[in-house]
Design an enzyme around this catalytic site. Structure first.
Site, PDB file in Angstrom:
ATOM      1  N   SER A 117       0.844  -0.887  -0.068  1.00 34.90           N
ATOM      2  CA  SER A 117       0.093   0.057   0.006  1.00 34.90           C
ATOM      3  C   SER A 117       0.718   1.164   0.154  1.00 34.90           C
ATOM      4  O   SER A 117       1.885   1.036   0.792  1.00 34.90           O
ATOM      5  CB  SER A 117      -0.807   0.158   1.403  1.00 34.90           C
ATOM      6  OG  SER A 117      -1.503   1.199   1.403  1.00 34.90           O
ATOM      7  N   TYR A 141      -2.672   0.218   9.728  1.00 34.25           N
ATOM      8  CA  TYR A 141      -2.554  -0.410   8.456  1.00 34.25           C
ATOM      9  C   TYR A 141      -1.281  -0.053   7.509  1.00 34.25           C
ATOM     10  O   TYR A 141      -0.683  -1.088   7.134  1.00 34.25           O
ATOM     11  CB  TYR A 141      -3.913   0.208   7.826  1.00 34.25           C
ATOM     12  CG  TYR A 141      -3.794  -0.294   6.260  1.00 34.25           C
ATOM     13  CD1 TYR A 141      -4.111  -1.631   6.133  1.00 34.25           C
ATOM     14  CD2 TYR A 141      -3.517   0.819   5.437  1.00 34.25           C
ATOM     15  CE1 TYR A 141      -4.036  -2.042   4.699  1.00 34.25           C
ATOM     16  CE2 TYR A 141      -3.460   0.246   3.799  1.00 34.25           C
ATOM     17  CZ  TYR A 141      -3.976  -1.044   3.775  1.00 34.25           C
ATOM     18  OH  TYR A 141      -3.609  -1.580   2.348  1.00 34.25           O
ATOM     19  N   LYS A 145       1.452  -3.355   6.590  1.00 36.75           N
ATOM     20  CA  LYS A 145       1.958  -3.409   4.896  1.00 36.75           C
ATOM     21  C   LYS A 145       3.331  -3.231   5.249  1.00 36.75           C
ATOM     22  O   LYS A 145       3.942  -3.908   4.392  1.00 36.75           O
ATOM     23  CB  LYS A 145       1.286  -2.490   4.187  1.00 36.75           C
ATOM     24  CG  LYS A 145      -0.154  -2.520   3.933  1.00 36.75           C
ATOM     25  CD  LYS A 145      -0.299  -4.177   3.205  1.00 36.75           C
ATOM     26  CE  LYS A 145      -1.765  -4.303   2.826  1.00 36.75           C
ATOM     27  NZ  LYS A 145      -1.688  -5.771   2.245  1.00 36.75           N
ATOM     28  N   GLY A 286      -5.975   9.142  10.741  1.00 37.68           N
ATOM     29  CA  GLY A 286      -5.308   8.241  10.184  1.00 37.68           C
ATOM     30  C   GLY A 286      -5.055   8.651   8.658  1.00 37.68           C
ATOM     31  O   GLY A 286      -4.281   8.252   7.860  1.00 37.68           O
TER      32      GLY A 286
END
Length: 324
Positions: A117, A141, A145, A286
């Site tokens: 990502s 997140y 990644k 975020g």
């Protein structure tokens, strides 16, 4: 020989499966259907239902289907929600990737394309993101990644002198939209396109999460890339790995020219023919102001290109959603 697609019953994974089949690369799907749909798996494609946190199941699938490589799409993909659910995010994205690599090593499977990502970059302070930019993820997140990429790197180093050294690449991208097959559409409860589509279908007014970002129109700016282009790049990466050709450890699948949420909303009204003025809500935790990446390395090695206009992205996504 076949290619295992983790998360192959999901929106992106199902498009990857179709692209693999079109390239005669014999896809196999493993998915726990936590967010995917068995109906998205094409007829004739082997389907293993279960979680990749189950190492025995993954290893058995790799052996049973003579897998030569994995395209790892499965994961928990919601940056904003990951702030509230960090432990779940790490379990699904970090521990699951570790288990997958362990199973691959046990089954002598040495090729992997990782769906990473652009969230690994956090909030860059440059107009265009390149692969060598420092990684400062702004959410669990994005962190998960980045750790996934580290796992691939470290396992490749550890197996470098073995009979089956790990070969890998990570594809970094942000907002994936549209549809390449009317059977498959984005069912995420968090992504912009399906949120707008559902609102329009139900007669509600779509909402923008924050209009006070440091951007030209106050709404955040992203790469919006068509899912069919994303799927095609995954397949070319798999082909390069299988052929033993040189490949970079990571590629940005960027648009070079970002779009703001307001620009997307304008395209939604234009393509659907439904006039609306978006409501303005609070920011999501975020969410960076702007992330736009180049795609130069991917264009060089993976035949990467943005083949769809924003109106085509909206149209293909809208038609697929309305078909259901």
């Amino acid at each position: 020989m076949s290619w295992l697609v983790t998360g192959g019953a999901g929106y992106i994974g199902a498009h990857v499966v179709r692209a693999l089949a079109a390239a005669d690369l014999a896809p196999v799907v493993i998915d726990d259907l936590s967010s995917g749909h068995e109906a998205f798996v094409p007829d004739g494609v082997p389907f293993v239902r279960g979680t990749i946190l189950d190492s025995d199941l993954v290893e058995q699938a790799l052996r049973d289907h003579a897998v030569e490589g994995v395209i790892h799409v499965a994961g928990y993909k919601y940056a904003g929600v990951s702030v509230q659910r960090p432990l779940h995010t790490y379990a699904q994205n970090v521990e699951a990737t570790r288990i997958l690599l362990e199973a691959m090593h046990a089954a002598d499977v040495a090729n992997i394309v990782f769906s990473s990502s652009a969230a690994v970059y956090g909030t860059p302070d440059v107009p265009l993101v390149t692969e060598d930019l420092p990684k400062r993820p702004a959410s669990p997140y994005g962190e998960s990644k980045l750790i996934g990429e580290w796992l691939l790197r470290d396992q490749a180093t550890a197996t470098a002198g073995s009979e089956h050294p790990l070969r890998h690449t990570s594809l970094r991208y942000f907002n994936v939209v549209g549809s390449g097959d009317p059977v498959v559409y984005d069912t995420s409860p968090h992504n912009l396109f399906p949120l707008v589509f559902e609102a329009l279908i139900e007669g509600r007014t779509p909402r923008i999460n924050g209009d006070d970002y440091d951007t030209e129109d106050g709404t955040n700016v992203r790469d919006y890339v068509h899912v069919a282009d994303i799927a095609a790049a995954h397949v070319v990466a798999a082909q390069r790995l299988a052929a033993g050709q040189p490949i970079e450890p990571a590629y940005n699948l960027g648009s070079q020219n970002g779009l703001s949420v307001k620009q997307i909303m304008d395209a939604m009204a234009r393509v659907t023919g439904i006039a609306f003025t978006p409501e303005i809500g609070p920011r999501r935790p975020g969410d960076p102001d702007r992330i736009v990446a180049t795609g130069e390395l991917a264009a060089r090695d993976l035949d990467w290109a943005n083949r769809y206009t924003v109106d085509e992205m909206v149209r293909t996504g809208w038609e697929a959603r309305r078909a259901h």
